[in-house]
Design a protein around this motif. Structure first.
Motif, PDB file in Angstrom:
ATOM      1  N   HIS A   1      56.703  88.802-110.835  1.00  0.00           N
ATOM      2  CA  HIS A   1      57.072  87.589-110.276  1.00  0.00           C
ATOM      3  C   HIS A   1      58.336  87.812-109.254  1.00  0.00           C
ATOM      4  O   HIS A   1      59.123  88.785-109.782  1.00  0.00           O
TER       5      HIS A   1
ATOM      6  N   GLY B   1      60.578  81.994-106.647  1.00  0.00           N
ATOM      7  CA  GLY B   1      60.283  80.535-106.740  1.00  0.00           C
ATOM      8  C   GLY B   1      59.667  80.301-108.203  1.00  0.00           C
ATOM      9  O   GLY B   1      59.657  81.036-109.097  1.00  0.00           O
ATOM     10  N   ASN B   2      59.120  79.119-108.854  1.00  0.00           N
ATOM     11  CA  ASN B   2      58.625  78.673-109.971  1.00  0.00           C
ATOM     12  C   ASN B   2      57.078  79.157-109.849  1.00  0.00           C
ATOM     13  O   ASN B   2      56.386  78.973-108.972  1.00  0.00           O
TER      14      ASN B   2
ATOM     15  N   ALA C   1      56.326  79.944-104.268  1.00  0.00           N
ATOM     16  CA  ALA C   1      56.116  80.915-105.215  1.00  0.00           C
ATOM     17  C   ALA C   1      55.565  82.266-104.973  1.00  0.00           C
ATOM     18  O   ALA C   1      54.424  82.239-104.065  1.00  0.00           O
TER      19      ALA C   1
END
Length: 149
Positions: A38, A41-42, A48
């Motif tokens: 990751h 962002g979410n 993201a």
């Protein structure tokens, strides 16, 4: 180059989206995937970013995925950027009946290098076939629990 792939998955849209939207499930249907990370962002939300590392024999590939539109359970659009090419993918999910979902994937491949321009020109079916393989792997994973890993 643009192309569209479609596949019917004999499971409810909620089950399809639950499995599709899980980073942990990618290894079960994306051949060559080694790891994910990751970035910002979410996860799975607009904007993201995630790094995906693939290995195809001796060839390693780093891909950055960016979510460009998220209206689940019906739409998820992403852009995949790697050396030489940017893939813009629009994914649409439609309820066909209570226990079936149609996944339509519209892809546009934009070369960002001369080498990739030549590959897209000479072997366009290679890219469409790769998308078909991923979609088929996903269908098998959702319907039958078959993992490519």
């Amino acid at each position: 180059m643009e192309y569209t792939n479609e596949i019917l998955i004999k499971k409810s849209i909620s089950e399809v989206i639950k499995k599709y939207n899980s980073t942990a499930n990618l290894k079960h249907w994306q051949e060559g995937l080694v790891s994910t990370e990751h970035i910002s962002g979410n996860p799975s939300e607009l904007g993201a970013k995630m790094k995906l590392i693939f290995s195809f024999g001796k060839r390693k590939m780093e891909v950055i995925e960016t979510v460009t539109k998220q209206q689940l359970p019906n739409e998820l659009h992403v852009t995949y950027t790697t050396n030489g090419v940017r893939n813009i993918q629009e994914n649409y999910f439609k309820v066909i009946e209570n226990n079936a979902t149609q996944w339509i994937s519209k892809t546009e491949c934009q070369p960002t290098s001369f080498k990739m321009s030549v590959m897209l020109f000479l072997m366009p079916s290679l890219f469409k076939k790769q998308t078909e393989t991923y979609m088929s792997n996903f269908k098998n994973f959702v319907e039958q629990g078959i993992s490519i890993g």
